[in-house]
Every structure is written in structure tokens, then in C-alpha cells.
Scaffold this motif. Structure first.
Motif, PDB file in Angstrom:
ATOM      1  N   THR A 139       0.638  -1.043  -0.031  1.00 23.12           N
ATOM      2  CA  THR A 139       0.176  -0.013  -0.080  1.00 23.12           C
ATOM      3  C   THR A 139       0.740   1.562  -0.311  1.00 23.12           C
ATOM      4  OG1 THR A 139      -0.272  -0.195   2.337  1.00 23.12           O
ATOM      5  CG2 THR A 139      -2.029  -1.029   1.586  1.00 23.12           C
ATOM      6  N   ILE A 195       0.292   5.837   0.009  1.00 21.08           N
ATOM      7  CA  ILE A 195      -0.182   6.858   0.929  1.00 21.08           C
ATOM      8  C   ILE A 195      -0.312   7.677  -0.879  1.00 21.08           C
ATOM      9  CG2 ILE A 195      -1.508   8.237   2.513  1.00 21.08           C
ATOM     10  CD1 ILE A 195      -0.954   6.683   3.723  1.00 21.08           C
ATOM     11  N   CYS A 196      -2.102   8.562  -0.876  1.00 22.70           N
ATOM     12  CA  CYS A 196      -2.339   9.391  -2.050  1.00 22.70           C
ATOM     13  C   CYS A 196      -1.597  10.912  -1.515  1.00 22.70           C
ATOM     14  CB  CYS A 196      -3.508   9.130  -2.160  1.00 22.70           C
ATOM     15  SG  CYS A 196      -4.033  10.292  -3.974  1.00 22.70           S
ATOM     16  N   CYS A 230      -4.650  13.392  -2.099  1.00 26.73           N
ATOM     17  CA  CYS A 230      -6.149  12.896  -0.478  1.00 26.73           C
ATOM     18  C   CYS A 230      -5.721  12.933   1.256  1.00 26.73           C
ATOM     19  CB  CYS A 230      -7.062  11.943  -1.489  1.00 26.73           C
ATOM     20  SG  CYS A 230      -7.141  10.214  -1.147  1.00 26.73           S
ATOM     21  N   ARG A 261      -5.281   8.884   1.743  1.00 24.32           N
ATOM     22  CA  ARG A 261      -5.990   8.058   2.219  1.00 24.32           C
ATOM     23  C   ARG A 261      -4.973   7.189   1.463  1.00 24.32           C
ATOM     24  NH1 ARG A 261     -11.961   9.171  -0.252  1.00 24.32           N
ATOM     25  NH2 ARG A 261     -12.318  11.029   1.187  1.00 24.32           N
ATOM     26  N   PRO A 262      -5.300   5.594   2.325  1.00 21.97           N
ATOM     27  CA  PRO A 262      -3.872   4.579   1.804  1.00 21.97           C
ATOM     28  C   PRO A 262      -4.745   4.329  -0.236  1.00 21.97           C
ATOM     29  CG  PRO A 262      -5.502   3.682   3.726  1.00 21.97           C
ATOM     30  CD  PRO A 262      -5.619   5.197   3.268  1.00 21.97           C
ATOM     31  N   PHE A 263      -3.794   3.561  -0.524  1.00 26.72           N
ATOM     32  CA  PHE A 263      -4.386   2.662  -1.292  1.00 26.72           C
ATOM     33  C   PHE A 263      -3.427   1.133  -1.820  1.00 26.72           C
ATOM     34  CE2 PHE A 263      -1.492   6.118  -3.748  1.00 26.72           C
ATOM     35  CZ  PHE A 263      -1.096   5.115  -4.533  1.00 26.72           C
ATOM     36  N   CYS A 266      -4.130   8.050  -5.821  1.00 29.82           N
ATOM     37  CA  CYS A 266      -5.072   6.333  -5.591  1.00 29.82           C
ATOM     38  C   CYS A 266      -5.767   6.820  -7.771  1.00 29.82           C
ATOM     39  CB  CYS A 266      -6.120   6.830  -4.259  1.00 29.82           C
ATOM     40  SG  CYS A 266      -6.627   8.163  -4.348  1.00 29.82           S
ATOM     41  N   CYS A 318      -7.369  12.583  -8.313  1.00 26.41           N
ATOM     42  CA  CYS A 318      -6.891  13.144  -7.449  1.00 26.41           C
ATOM     43  C   CYS A 318      -5.655  13.385  -8.390  1.00 26.41           C
ATOM     44  CB  CYS A 318      -6.199  11.892  -6.249  1.00 26.41           C
ATOM     45  SG  CYS A 318      -6.831  11.552  -4.839  1.00 26.41           S
TER      46      CYS A 318
END
Length: 50
Positions: free
Chosen positions: A11, A13-14, A17, A19-21, A37, A41
Motif C-alpha cells: 500500500t 498513501i495518496c 487526498c 488516503r491509503p491505496f 490513488c 486525485c
């Protein structure tokens, strides 16, 4: 051979934003360069630079 469970995928982090992806098959060759992500974005980040 079955594909790995989703929890076992790498994974990141974006940067737009926060958020994890998770890794996707389409990113197999360029995972090191992936920073966003989603396309949304990426486009939001590009519009903030201007």
C-alpha cells in the motif's frame, strides 16, 4: 496459483487526498512511480499547482 489476498498487497498513501491505496495489477510495472490513488486525485492535484 491464486492471487494474494488484498490485505497482503503493498500500500501507499495518496499525496493528494492522504488516503491509503493498494497495489493494482495495472500498476505492476510502474508501482514505484505511482503517487495518486485515482485519476480524480491526479487531476485535482494538477489544478492546485496552477
Amino acid at each position: 496459483m491464486p492471487s494474494p489476498a488484498k490485505r497482503d498487497l503493498p500500500t501507499k498513501i495518496c499525496v493528494a487526498c492522504g488516503r491509503p491505496f493498494a497495489w493494482r495489477k495495472k500498476w505492476a510495472r510502474c508501482w514505484e512511480q505511482v503517487r495518486y490513488c485515482s485519476q480524480r486525485c491526479r487531476s485535482d492535484r494538477d489544478s492546485q499547482r496552477r
